[in-house]
Design an enzyme around this catalytic site. Structure first.
Site, PDB file in Angstrom:
ATOM      1  N   TYR A 148       7.601  -1.438  -3.872  1.00 50.47           N
ATOM      2  CA  TYR A 148       6.736  -2.616  -3.994  1.00 50.47           C
ATOM      3  C   TYR A 148       5.727  -2.366  -5.101  1.00 50.47           C
ATOM      4  O   TYR A 148       5.102  -1.306  -5.146  1.00 50.47           O
ATOM      5  CB  TYR A 148       6.015  -2.865  -2.670  1.00 50.47           C
ATOM      6  CG  TYR A 148       5.085  -4.063  -2.687  1.00 50.47           C
ATOM      7  CD1 TYR A 148       5.581  -5.356  -2.877  1.00 50.47           C
ATOM      8  CD2 TYR A 148       3.709  -3.912  -2.506  1.00 50.47           C
ATOM      9  CE1 TYR A 148       4.729  -6.455  -2.885  1.00 50.47           C
ATOM     10  CE2 TYR A 148       2.849  -5.011  -2.506  1.00 50.47           C
ATOM     11  CZ  TYR A 148       3.367  -6.280  -2.696  1.00 50.47           C
ATOM     12  OH  TYR A 148       2.527  -7.366  -2.698  1.00 50.47           O
ATOM     13  N   ASP A 241       4.015   3.715 -10.815  1.00 54.41           N
ATOM     14  CA  ASP A 241       3.090   2.936 -10.001  1.00 54.41           C
ATOM     15  C   ASP A 241       2.435   3.905  -9.025  1.00 54.41           C
ATOM     16  O   ASP A 241       3.023   4.274  -8.008  1.00 54.41           O
ATOM     17  CB  ASP A 241       3.846   1.822  -9.277  1.00 54.41           C
ATOM     18  CG  ASP A 241       2.926   0.989  -8.385  1.00 54.41           C
ATOM     19  OD1 ASP A 241       1.785   1.419  -8.141  1.00 54.41           O
ATOM     20  OD2 ASP A 241       3.372  -0.081  -7.939  1.00 54.41           O
ATOM     21  N   LYS A 269      -6.088   0.828  -5.148  1.00 50.74           N
ATOM     22  CA  LYS A 269      -6.535   1.390  -3.867  1.00 50.74           C
ATOM     23  C   LYS A 269      -7.692   2.385  -4.030  1.00 50.74           C
ATOM     24  O   LYS A 269      -8.823   1.964  -4.168  1.00 50.74           O
ATOM     25  CB  LYS A 269      -5.351   1.978  -3.107  1.00 50.74           C
ATOM     26  CG  LYS A 269      -4.272   0.873  -2.865  1.00 50.74           C
ATOM     27  CD  LYS A 269      -3.328   1.184  -1.766  1.00 50.74           C
ATOM     28  CE  LYS A 269      -2.165   0.217  -1.685  1.00 50.74           C
ATOM     29  NZ  LYS A 269      -2.274  -0.827  -0.709  1.00 50.74           N
TER      30      LYS A 269
HETATM   31  C1  LIG Z   1       2.724   0.886  -4.815  1.00 58.57           C
HETATM   32  C2  LIG Z   1       1.974  -0.414  -4.862  1.00 58.57           C
HETATM   33  N1  LIG Z   1       1.868  -1.055  -6.038  1.00 58.57           N
HETATM   34  C3  LIG Z   1       1.193  -2.216  -6.146  1.00 58.57           C
HETATM   35  C4  LIG Z   1       0.595  -2.794  -5.057  1.00 58.57           C
HETATM   36  C5  LIG Z   1      -0.138  -4.082  -5.200  1.00 58.57           C
HETATM   37  O1  LIG Z   1      -1.515  -3.880  -5.114  1.00 58.57           O
HETATM   38  P1  LIG Z   1      -2.470  -5.070  -4.651  1.00 58.57           P
HETATM   39  O2  LIG Z   1      -2.198  -5.316  -3.201  1.00 58.57           O
HETATM   40  O3  LIG Z   1      -3.856  -4.548  -4.925  1.00 58.57           O
HETATM   41  O4  LIG Z   1      -2.143  -6.259  -5.506  1.00 58.57           O
HETATM   42  C6  LIG Z   1       0.677  -2.172  -3.810  1.00 58.57           C
HETATM   43  C7  LIG Z   1       0.054  -2.755  -2.619  1.00 58.57           C
HETATM   44  O5  LIG Z   1       0.162  -2.292  -1.514  1.00 58.57           O
HETATM   45  C8  LIG Z   1       1.397  -0.943  -3.706  1.00 58.57           C
HETATM   46  O6  LIG Z   1       1.536  -0.295  -2.541  1.00 58.57           O
END
Ligand SMILES: Cc1ncc(COP(=O)(O)O)c(C=O)c1O
Length: 436
Positions: A148, A241, A269
């Site tokens: 994700y 990511d 985060k």
């Molecule tokens: C690995 C990863 N990338 C991107 C995101 C997206 O971040 P946001 O919820 O701040 O848009 C998340 C959200 O949980 C994530 O776990």
């Protein structure tokens, strides 16, 4: 511990919220549908604990899904936010804190010379992809099933996490053109990766280096190295990511832990310490394509918000080598204890625990989980039943088999002990034969 589910304050708030918020929540997994119960409305958090609006108390393993690596309401993080707030909440102009935060990230992450802040990980992913396309002059991107990267149109294919939890393969409303530019490959599948990188001319390979949105599924030995090799052989950029792994699995994230340095890094985060902040970064050469230094456009009214920057800076400042050693110890204590709870609760051979420092998943499956197909093969009904039993015993787990547990530095031995007693009892309370 929880009273009848119909006469609680949570139940009343949920009834009202269903009138005003789709599904009663502002982000899907909070609805707790995947574990077959209604959401719990939270009043406050302190350290490792959450207190709901009915006065129930839980050891919290969600910790806002990752940002709260020091636990709830850490006094020094709160003090930093208060001091920043007293000076004004937003200026739409640069501040000293942003320079300091960017410098601290660059000091920690080998792959980040420069960065741009955003308000969410989704925005950071979206722009990292835009930058990769601009830099390579190509459009297709490769992602992994079960990973994700936020709710970016082209990245919702097989996106694990909340979508998997709700059983949504992608999402209506995503233009076919956006989805068609995404190549999806199974995680840890060397042959599929080699075949896809031989076939497509890619702008980027984007990966969670420690995927944690299909539960925690670490890379097989050599897989991150292969990602780098295949990306560069292809002429694509490698994007890590690190929204979850960044500043958590090591001071400099997965790239430090693995020594595989990506071309671009997505962060979120922990970098915002519990306030809305995220970022993407990379080499000066790449990042100077971003406006106003370069021609790739991206902007944000609240990007680099002074409160979020203050919370992030203080959070990183408190993340010393000693803190990382403690987080690793706590995670190990919890993981080993949960393995024992599986045995003591009669679930040996039907569940197992996977962990890296700061992250953990209890998979309800006998065999090791290597990819999204394996994760989807878990006994999700048993996981759901176990979570309900945990909640009834004062432990708040992620309400989905596809989400990781986030132990924090506020989880002391007493909190872990309470968790393990509850976990053992919760396994023992599961219906006989469930998960067999
Ligand atoms: C690995 C990863 N990338 C991107 C995101 C997206 O971040 P946001 O919820 O701040 O848009 C998340 C959200 O949980 C994530 O776990």
């Amino acid at each position: 511990m929880t009273a009848s589910l119909t006469d609680t304050r949570s139940a009343e708030l949920y009834r009202r919220s269903l009138e005003r918020l789709p599904g009663g929540v502002n982000s899907p997994v909070r609805a707790m549908r995947a574990i077959g119960r209604d959401p719990i409305f939270i009043d406050r958090g302190a350290g490792a604990e959450l207190f709901d609006v009915d006065g129930n108390r839980f050891v919290d393993y969600v910790c806002s899904w990752g940002p709260l690596i020091h636990g709830h309401a850490h006094p020094r993080v709160l003090e930093a936010i208060e001091q920043a707030a007293a000076k004004g909440t937003s200026f739409g102009a640069p501040t000293a804190g942003e320079v300091e935060l960017a410098s601290e990230v660059a000091r920690r992450m080998d792959g980040v010379e420069m960065l741009r802040m955003t308000s969410s990980g989704t925005e950071a992913s979206m722009t990292a992809i835009r930058l990769a396309r601009a830099a390579t002059g190509r459009e297709p991107i490769l992602k992994f099933a079960g990973a994700y990267h936020g709710h970016v149109d082209g990245l919702l294919a097989d996106a694990g996490s909340g979508l998997a939890t709700q059983g949504i393969p992608a999402s209506p409303g995503v233009p076919a053109a956006a989805a068609n530019e995404t190549v999806v490959v199974p995680w840890n599948d060397t042959d599929a990766l080699v075949a896809a990188t031989n076939h497509y001319e890619l702008a980027a390979i984007v990966a969670e280096p420690y995927p944690a949105n299909m539960g925690l599924v670490p890379p097989a030995p050599g897989f991150l190295e292969l990602l780098r090799e295949r990306a560069h052989h292809n002429g694509a950029l490698l994007i890590f990511d690190e929204v979850i792994s960044g500043f958590r699995v090591a001071p400099g994230g997965a790239q430090e832990r693995s020594d595989v340095i990506p071309d671009l890094t997505i962060m979120g985060k922990v970098i915002g310490g519990g306030l809305p902040a995220a970022a993407y970064g990379g080499s000066r050469e790449l990042m100077e394509r971003i406006a106003p230094a370069g021609d790739v456009y991206q902007a944000g009214t609240l990007s680099g918000n002074p409160l979020a920057v203050a919370a992030g800076l203080k959070t990183l400042e408190l993340l010393t080598e000693t803190a990382y050693a403690q987080l690793a110890r706590t995670t190990e204590l919890l993981a080993d204890g949960l393995r024992e709870a599986i045995r003591a609760g009669g679930w040996f051979g039907r569940a197992h625990v996977v962990s890296v420092p700061g992250l953990l998943t209890v998979f309800f499956r006998r065999d090791r989980v290597r990819d999204y197909a394996d994760a989807s093969d878990c006994d999700r009904d048993a996981y759901a039943a176990w979570c309900r039993e945990l909640l009834a015993r004062g432990v708040y787990p992620p309400a989905s088999q596809f989400e990781a547990w986030f132990p924090s530095l506020a989880h002391d031995e007493a909190a872990v002990e309470r968790t393990l007693e509850a976990a053992t009892a919760a396994f023992a309370a599961l219906p006989r034969g469930a998960g067999a």
